[in-house]
Design a protein around this motif. Structure first.
Motif, PDB file in Angstrom:
ATOM      1  N   TYR A  10     -10.082  24.530   7.281  1.00  0.00           N
ATOM      2  CA  TYR A  10     -11.254  25.034   6.582  1.00  0.00           C
ATOM      3  C   TYR A  10     -10.928  26.349   5.880  1.00  0.00           C
ATOM      4  CZ  TYR A  10     -16.029  26.775   5.916  1.00  0.00           C
ATOM      5  OH  TYR A  10     -17.183  27.279   5.379  1.00  0.00           O
ATOM      6  N   ARG A  14     -10.545  27.014   1.706  1.00  0.00           N
ATOM      7  CA  ARG A  14     -11.354  27.974   0.973  1.00  0.00           C
ATOM      8  C   ARG A  14     -10.504  29.076   0.343  1.00  0.00           C
ATOM      9  NH1 ARG A  14     -13.974  24.366   2.799  1.00  0.00           N
ATOM     10  NH2 ARG A  14     -16.177  24.106   2.436  1.00  0.00           N
ATOM     11  N   TRP A  17      -9.036  27.469  -2.669  1.00  0.00           N
ATOM     12  CA  TRP A  17     -10.061  27.362  -3.703  1.00  0.00           C
ATOM     13  C   TRP A  17     -10.249  28.697  -4.416  1.00  0.00           C
ATOM     14  CZ3 TRP A  17     -14.545  29.442  -5.419  1.00  0.00           C
ATOM     15  CH2 TRP A  17     -15.266  28.695  -6.348  1.00  0.00           C
ATOM     16  N   ARG A  18     -10.313  29.779  -3.656  1.00  0.00           N
ATOM     17  CA  ARG A  18     -10.497  31.101  -4.266  1.00  0.00           C
ATOM     18  C   ARG A  18      -9.339  31.435  -5.208  1.00  0.00           C
ATOM     19  NH1 ARG A  18     -12.914  31.782   0.901  1.00  0.00           N
ATOM     20  NH2 ARG A  18     -14.965  32.795   0.745  1.00  0.00           N
ATOM     21  N   LEU A  38     -19.810  31.580  -1.596  1.00  0.00           N
ATOM     22  CA  LEU A  38     -19.133  30.304  -1.386  1.00  0.00           C
ATOM     23  C   LEU A  38     -19.768  29.580  -0.203  1.00  0.00           C
ATOM     24  CD1 LEU A  38     -16.689  28.886  -2.715  1.00  0.00           C
ATOM     25  CD2 LEU A  38     -15.284  29.819  -0.896  1.00  0.00           C
ATOM     26  N   PRO A  39     -20.302  28.373  -0.420  1.00  0.00           N
ATOM     27  CA  PRO A  39     -21.021  27.690   0.654  1.00  0.00           C
ATOM     28  C   PRO A  39     -20.096  27.198   1.757  1.00  0.00           C
ATOM     29  CG  PRO A  39     -20.841  26.266  -1.248  1.00  0.00           C
ATOM     30  CD  PRO A  39     -20.289  27.606  -1.657  1.00  0.00           C
ATOM     31  N   GLY A  41     -20.422  24.310   3.328  1.00  0.00           N
ATOM     32  CA  GLY A  41     -20.215  22.865   3.206  1.00  0.00           C
ATOM     33  C   GLY A  41     -20.844  22.355   1.934  1.00  0.00           C
ATOM     34  N   ILE A  44     -18.732  22.784  -3.321  1.00  0.00           N
ATOM     35  CA  ILE A  44     -18.158  24.117  -3.162  1.00  0.00           C
ATOM     36  C   ILE A  44     -18.301  24.983  -4.411  1.00  0.00           C
ATOM     37  CG2 ILE A  44     -15.802  23.520  -3.851  1.00  0.00           C
ATOM     38  CD1 ILE A  44     -14.900  25.312  -1.476  1.00  0.00           C
ATOM     39  N   THR A  45     -18.416  24.373  -5.586  1.00  0.00           N
ATOM     40  CA  THR A  45     -18.494  25.152  -6.816  1.00  0.00           C
ATOM     41  C   THR A  45     -19.906  25.694  -7.007  1.00  0.00           C
ATOM     42  OG1 THR A  45     -16.968  23.540  -7.754  1.00  0.00           O
ATOM     43  CG2 THR A  45     -17.898  25.147  -9.265  1.00  0.00           C
ATOM     44  N   SER A  54     -13.040  20.321  -6.861  1.00  0.00           N
ATOM     45  CA  SER A  54     -13.036  19.355  -5.767  1.00  0.00           C
ATOM     46  C   SER A  54     -11.982  19.777  -4.758  1.00  0.00           C
ATOM     47  CB  SER A  54     -12.722  17.956  -6.320  1.00  0.00           C
ATOM     48  OG  SER A  54     -12.739  16.988  -5.292  1.00  0.00           O
ATOM     49  N   LEU A  55     -12.295  19.593  -3.487  1.00  0.00           N
ATOM     50  CA  LEU A  55     -11.352  19.907  -2.413  1.00  0.00           C
ATOM     51  C   LEU A  55     -11.000  18.644  -1.639  1.00  0.00           C
ATOM     52  CD1 LEU A  55     -12.667  23.150  -0.673  1.00  0.00           C
ATOM     53  CD2 LEU A  55     -10.486  22.861  -1.827  1.00  0.00           C
ATOM     54  N   ALA A  64      -6.909  21.664  -4.129  1.00  0.00           N
ATOM     55  CA  ALA A  64      -8.089  22.120  -4.849  1.00  0.00           C
ATOM     56  C   ALA A  64      -7.878  21.739  -6.307  1.00  0.00           C
ATOM     57  CB  ALA A  64      -8.262  23.632  -4.711  1.00  0.00           C
TER      58      ALA A  64
END
Length: 196
Positions: A10, A14, A17-18, A38-39, A41, A44-45, A54-55, A64
């Motif tokens: 997790y 993230r 993604w960042r 950033l949520p 769940g 994510i965008t 998309s992850l 990512a």
């Protein structure tokens, strides 16, 4: 999360993604989202980000993907041995199941189909339940039939770092595979796309 492995994945996803969002927004002249929002769940965008992402993760790979428009990515380890017959009978069309059974390596063919379907439902913002039939593989033309017509949809597959990988996106540019910040050659195979 009680499971340490899940917590690590997790956090890694993230963080990736960042990093990817910073790179993508900088190269496309977009404002970088507020990472404090950033949520935990779901999508994510951030809704006002100006791009989509998309992850995807397996036990050994975290991906990512970023695009100005819709995008979905999925991966499966090539050495995974899923119960493909039972899964295909439950989730795939008759012609897809027949095609799988005729393959010399049905497990690999199954992984290709599974990643195609998962990437498509991610790109269109749907969950897996009841939506795996939204993309149908056409073995005769090595293409896919999509349930949401739009000539801008693209579907590409590759095998990289021991994983079968699929990306579904809207746009004309081919995907770039980056590993540790560098563009790598991933030998993308672009599938023909038709609409239902």
């Amino acid at each position: 999360m009680a499971d340490a492995g899940r917590r690590s994945t997790y956090a890694t996803a993230r963080q990736l993604w960042r990093q990817g969002a910073r790179h993508f927004t900088r190269t496309h002249g977009l404002a970088c989202p507020d990472f404090e929002q950033l949520p935990a769940g779901g999508a994510i965008t951030p809704a006002d980000a100006g791009f989509r992402s998309s992850l995807c993760h397996t036990q050994t790979l975290v991906l990512a993907a970023f695009n100005p428009g819709p995008i979905g990515v999925d991966a499966e380890p090539v050495d995974r041995q899923p119960p493909w017959q039972a899964l295909a009978l439950r989730w795939f069309s008759g012609p897809e199941t027949d095609w799988l059974q005729a393959q010399d390596q049905p497990e690999d063919a199954f992984l290709m189909l599974w990643t195609l379907k998962e990437a498509w439902i991610k790109a269109t913002g749907r969950g897996i339940a009841g939506n795996l039939q939204a993309l149908v593989f056409d073995p005769e033309h090595n293409g896919v039939v999509l349930d949401r017509p739009d000539p801008a949809w693209r579907v590409a597959t590759t095998t990289v770092q021991g994983h079968r990988l699929c990306v579904v996106w809207q746009g004309h540019a081919m995907p770039e595979w980056r590993h540790e910040g560098l563009i790598r050659d991933a030998h993308w195979h672009l599938h023909r796309v038709d609409s239902a």
